[in-house]
Motif scaffolding. Structure first.
Motif, PDB file in Angstrom:
ATOM      1  N   ASN A 117      -3.291  -0.459   8.110  1.00 57.59           N
ATOM      2  CA  ASN A 117      -3.964  -0.138   9.461  1.00 57.59           C
ATOM      3  C   ASN A 117      -5.416   0.163   9.515  1.00 57.59           C
ATOM      4  OD1 ASN A 117      -3.424   0.071  12.306  1.00 57.59           O
ATOM      5  ND2 ASN A 117      -2.932   1.928  12.138  1.00 57.59           N
ATOM      6  N   CYS A 118      -6.091  -0.666   8.863  1.00 54.90           N
ATOM      7  CA  CYS A 118      -7.410  -0.317   8.752  1.00 54.90           C
ATOM      8  C   CYS A 118      -8.014   1.056   8.358  1.00 54.90           C
ATOM      9  CB  CYS A 118      -8.136  -0.710   9.927  1.00 54.90           C
ATOM     10  SG  CYS A 118      -8.548  -2.427  10.100  1.00 54.90           S
ATOM     11  N   SER A 119      -6.992   1.732   7.437  1.00 50.66           N
ATOM     12  CA  SER A 119      -7.444   3.212   6.895  1.00 50.66           C
ATOM     13  C   SER A 119      -8.489   2.852   5.811  1.00 50.66           C
ATOM     14  CB  SER A 119      -6.240   3.687   6.352  1.00 50.66           C
ATOM     15  OG  SER A 119      -6.631   4.913   5.862  1.00 50.66           O
ATOM     16  N   GLU A 120      -9.523   3.732   5.913  1.00 55.57           N
ATOM     17  CA  GLU A 120     -10.508   3.548   4.996  1.00 55.57           C
ATOM     18  C   GLU A 120     -10.202   3.998   3.634  1.00 55.57           C
ATOM     19  OE1 GLU A 120     -14.257   5.493   6.249  1.00 55.57           O
ATOM     20  OE2 GLU A 120     -14.704   4.268   7.919  1.00 55.57           O
ATOM     21  N   TYR A 121      -9.114   4.626   3.508  1.00 56.59           N
ATOM     22  CA  TYR A 121      -8.471   4.900   1.974  1.00 56.59           C
ATOM     23  C   TYR A 121      -7.010   4.652   1.980  1.00 56.59           C
ATOM     24  CZ  TYR A 121      -7.037   9.327   4.092  1.00 56.59           C
ATOM     25  OH  TYR A 121      -6.243  10.440   5.015  1.00 56.59           O
ATOM     26  N   VAL A 122      -6.405   4.552   1.087  1.00 58.11           N
ATOM     27  CA  VAL A 122      -5.090   4.679   0.833  1.00 58.11           C
ATOM     28  C   VAL A 122      -4.659   5.567  -0.574  1.00 58.11           C
ATOM     29  CG1 VAL A 122      -4.706   2.573   1.664  1.00 58.11           C
ATOM     30  CG2 VAL A 122      -5.005   2.474  -0.677  1.00 58.11           C
ATOM     31  N   CYS A 123      -3.519   5.996  -0.896  1.00 58.09           N
ATOM     32  CA  CYS A 123      -3.238   6.534  -1.857  1.00 58.09           C
ATOM     33  C   CYS A 123      -3.182   5.431  -3.404  1.00 58.09           C
ATOM     34  CB  CYS A 123      -1.652   7.239  -1.899  1.00 58.09           C
ATOM     35  SG  CYS A 123      -1.688   8.449  -0.866  1.00 58.09           S
ATOM     36  N   VAL A 127       1.093  -1.093   0.157  1.00 54.26           N
ATOM     37  CA  VAL A 127       0.059   0.101   0.040  1.00 54.26           C
ATOM     38  C   VAL A 127       0.945   1.276   0.008  1.00 54.26           C
ATOM     39  CG1 VAL A 127      -1.925  -1.241   1.324  1.00 54.26           C
ATOM     40  CG2 VAL A 127      -0.162   0.110   2.497  1.00 54.26           C
ATOM     41  N   ILE A 128       0.451   2.161  -0.632  1.00 60.06           N
ATOM     42  CA  ILE A 128       1.136   3.527  -0.626  1.00 60.06           C
ATOM     43  C   ILE A 128       0.106   4.457   0.339  1.00 60.06           C
ATOM     44  CG2 ILE A 128       1.777   5.798  -1.801  1.00 60.06           C
ATOM     45  CD1 ILE A 128       3.535   3.216  -2.467  1.00 60.06           C
ATOM     46  N   ASP A 129       0.536   4.908   1.514  1.00 60.53           N
ATOM     47  CA  ASP A 129      -0.316   5.683   2.401  1.00 60.53           C
ATOM     48  C   ASP A 129       0.314   7.245   2.334  1.00 60.53           C
ATOM     49  OD1 ASP A 129       1.959   6.240   4.000  1.00 60.53           O
ATOM     50  OD2 ASP A 129       1.230   4.580   5.389  1.00 60.53           O
ATOM     51  N   ASN A 130      -0.309   8.096   2.969  1.00 60.17           N
ATOM     52  CA  ASN A 130       0.117   9.325   2.878  1.00 60.17           C
ATOM     53  C   ASN A 130       1.892   9.823   2.979  1.00 60.17           C
ATOM     54  OD1 ASN A 130      -2.544  10.167   2.866  1.00 60.17           O
ATOM     55  ND2 ASN A 130      -2.787  10.637   4.926  1.00 60.17           N
ATOM     56  N   TYR A 131       2.484   8.881   3.693  1.00 60.52           N
ATOM     57  CA  TYR A 131       3.996   9.335   3.682  1.00 60.52           C
ATOM     58  C   TYR A 131       5.017   8.173   3.462  1.00 60.52           C
ATOM     59  CZ  TYR A 131       1.410  12.551   6.817  1.00 60.52           C
ATOM     60  OH  TYR A 131       0.640  13.336   7.468  1.00 60.52           O
ATOM     61  N   LEU A 145       1.877   6.115  -9.877  1.00 60.34           N
ATOM     62  CA  LEU A 145       2.744   5.456  -8.996  1.00 60.34           C
ATOM     63  C   LEU A 145       4.120   4.960  -9.657  1.00 60.34           C
ATOM     64  CD1 LEU A 145       3.043   2.977  -6.735  1.00 60.34           C
ATOM     65  CD2 LEU A 145       2.183   1.671  -8.231  1.00 60.34           C
ATOM     66  N   LYS A 146       4.067   4.953 -10.816  1.00 61.67           N
ATOM     67  CA  LYS A 146       5.409   4.620 -11.609  1.00 61.67           C
ATOM     68  C   LYS A 146       6.297   6.131 -11.402  1.00 61.67           C
ATOM     69  CE  LYS A 146       7.599   3.436 -15.776  1.00 61.67           C
ATOM     70  NZ  LYS A 146       7.357   3.084 -17.222  1.00 61.67           N
ATOM     71  N   GLN A 147       5.687   7.358 -11.681  1.00 67.33           N
ATOM     72  CA  GLN A 147       6.281   8.522 -11.603  1.00 67.33           C
ATOM     73  C   GLN A 147       6.747   8.807  -9.978  1.00 67.33           C
ATOM     74  OE1 GLN A 147       3.218  11.207 -12.750  1.00 67.33           O
ATOM     75  NE2 GLN A 147       3.791  10.938 -15.025  1.00 67.33           N
ATOM     76  N   LEU A 148       6.006   8.309  -8.924  1.00 70.01           N
ATOM     77  CA  LEU A 148       6.568   8.644  -7.651  1.00 70.01           C
ATOM     78  C   LEU A 148       7.661   7.687  -7.342  1.00 70.01           C
ATOM     79  CD1 LEU A 148       5.895   9.269  -4.607  1.00 70.01           C
ATOM     80  CD2 LEU A 148       4.357   7.111  -4.491  1.00 70.01           C
ATOM     81  N   LEU A 149       7.596   6.439  -7.773  1.00 71.45           N
ATOM     82  CA  LEU A 149       8.838   5.578  -7.450  1.00 71.45           C
ATOM     83  C   LEU A 149      10.124   6.066  -8.251  1.00 71.45           C
ATOM     84  CD1 LEU A 149       6.821   2.423  -7.767  1.00 71.45           C
ATOM     85  CD2 LEU A 149       7.708   3.246  -5.615  1.00 71.45           C
ATOM     86  N   VAL A 150      10.040   6.371  -9.493  1.00 69.58           N
ATOM     87  CA  VAL A 150      11.061   6.993 -10.174  1.00 69.58           C
ATOM     88  C   VAL A 150      11.396   8.165  -9.641  1.00 69.58           C
ATOM     89  CG1 VAL A 150      11.994   7.644 -12.310  1.00 69.58           C
ATOM     90  CG2 VAL A 150      10.461   5.858 -12.326  1.00 69.58           C
ATOM     91  N   PHE A 151      10.692   9.199  -9.087  1.00 68.86           N
ATOM     92  CA  PHE A 151      11.357  10.604  -8.661  1.00 68.86           C
ATOM     93  C   PHE A 151      11.908   9.873  -7.348  1.00 68.86           C
ATOM     94  CE2 PHE A 151      10.475  13.425  -5.205  1.00 68.86           C
ATOM     95  CZ  PHE A 151      10.970  14.894  -5.920  1.00 68.86           C
TER      96      PHE A 151
END
Length: 401
Positions: free
Chosen positions: A309-315, A281-285, A356-362
């Motif tokens: 952690n049972c968050s109702e949303y993820v990124c 999962v990708i969360d806020n941080y 997602l790809k742009q985040l990881l490459v950054f």
């Protein structure tokens, strides 16, 4: 509705509205906060030394959680640096200390202090007074703060953007290791990687909420009589597997894609990359993940709801696996990571795989990333090739023992 379809989105929360509003960008600031050490007066409820950690937050919008240090009244967080972009000149910092307790969802409160004027911070040689629940002095905390006007580049980022360097945290569970039996050292590692600027690549209005069409998700997040108990059990399991502690953790900086392969994906014992599938999962941080499999315990501890952690949303959420870029007969050549959106719990939008790809490459320049929609036949082909490679890997371990 397929497992990868897009669920109905909910309305933005108050925090989302804060982040999305049009502010006067001419008066924004960036801060670098370094958390140094503390001296605590009180012992824990059993009379022993606490396992202290702290949570810092700016304006109740963005937070930082430290490692819990083992049994000490004088904790030192020598590498705890927090960089946040685009905050208000009127921002305030709240730091709360806790005593970690593994068997409870909530930890014991040690004390708190507040810095009302974060931008014009004046350091104190004596540190900041830690005030406990009885409004009494309970020690002191030392930190340093550097603030500067936001540059033209950082003004383009969302408000309260995390921009600290990438760090990894690995928790090795001996209990789950014995139950899952996936590694020769009988540990089950769970990974958390702090990443920069997630809020830039996944805006608040792009969050992926739990999938109301999925029965298991409704059992967790719904209003059924047993849902609350289910959430508590999952959160307790998450705490056991992902809490930052000094006793069962390893951590360090990731300054390049080579560091990612070396410190995260290369097995410490075999010195090679293990062919396997991870749930993430990708969360806020951060980017959280663990190895998944068909075994009962492996499947449970790698579930997306547990990772989040049972968050109702993820990124974002799904599965990924490593593979040699030029085929499984080229183990010594370049490697790549193959990501998908295979999460029935959150059913992420396939159109955001590019984000997602742009985040990881950054965060890891030069990292080879391939993305597939979970319904793409090429993904199944890749997983089948991975399965054959994993069998050869296991056979080689048996032969070498």
């Amino acid at each position: 509705m397929s497992s990868c379809s897009v669920p109905i989105r909910r309305k933005n929360t108050v925090v989302e509205k804060v982040l999305m509003c049009n502010y006067d960008l001419s008066d924004n600031y960036d801060v670098i906060i370094r958390f140094h050490s503390a001296k605590i007066l009180s012992r824990n409820v059993l009379g022993g030394h606490p396992d202290p950690y702290f949570i810092a937050n700016i304006d109740h919008v963005i937070s930082f959680k430290s490692i819990a240090l083992s049994k000490t009244l004088e904790p030192s967080w020598y590498d705890a640096e927090w960089i946040v972009r685009n905050i208000s000149r009127h921002a305030e910092l709240i730091v709360t200390l806790y005593d970690k307790y593994d068997r409870k969802l909530s930890d014991d409160f040690i004390g708190q202090f507040i810095i009302r004027d974060l931008i014009n911070y004046i350091p104190s040689t004596k540190g900041h007074d830690i005030i406990n629940a009885s409004n009494q002095y309970n020690g002191c905390f030392h930190l340093s703060i550097q603030s500067m006007k936001s540059s033209e580049e950082t003004k383009q980022l969302p408000r309260y953007t995390l921009d600290s360097s990438c760090r990894y945290f690995c928790h090795n569970s001996m209990t789950m290791g014995r139950l899952t039996k996936i590694n020769i050292d009988h540990t089950y590692p769970t990974w958390k990687i702090q990443m920069r600027r997630i809020s830039f690549f996944f805006l608040p209005n792009q969050r992926q909420y739990w999938n109301k069409q999925y029965k298991s998700a409704r059992a967790i997040f719904g209003n059924y009589p047993f849902s609350s108990t289910s959430r508590k059990s999952i959160k307790l399991a998450h705490k056991a597997l992902y809490e930052k502690t000094s006793r069962y953790n390893e951590n360090g900086s990731l300054n390049s894609s080579d560091d990612l392969w070396k410190f995260v994906f290369t097995n410490r014992i075999t010195k090679i990359i293990k062919p396997c599938i991870y749930t993430y999962v990708i969360d806020n941080y951060s980017w959280k993940f663990s190895e998944t499999g068909i075994g009962l315990f492996t499947d449970f501890v790698s579930k997306h709801a547990l990772l989040a952690n049972c968050s109702e949303y993820v990124c974002y959420a799904g599965e990924f696996h490593p593979r040699p870029k030029y085929g499984w007969d080229k183990w010594d050549d370049e490697w790549e990571l193959v990501f998908d959106n295979n999460s029935r719990t959150y059913a992420p939008d396939a159109n955001l795989l590019i984000n997602l790809k742009q985040l990881l490459v950054f965060n890891f320049p030069g990292l080879n990333i391939v993305t597939y929609d979970c319904e793409d036949p090429k993904l199944q082909d890749s997983k089948e090739a991975l399965t054959l490679a994993a069998q050869k890997y296991q056979n080689s371990l048996v032969t070498s023992q």
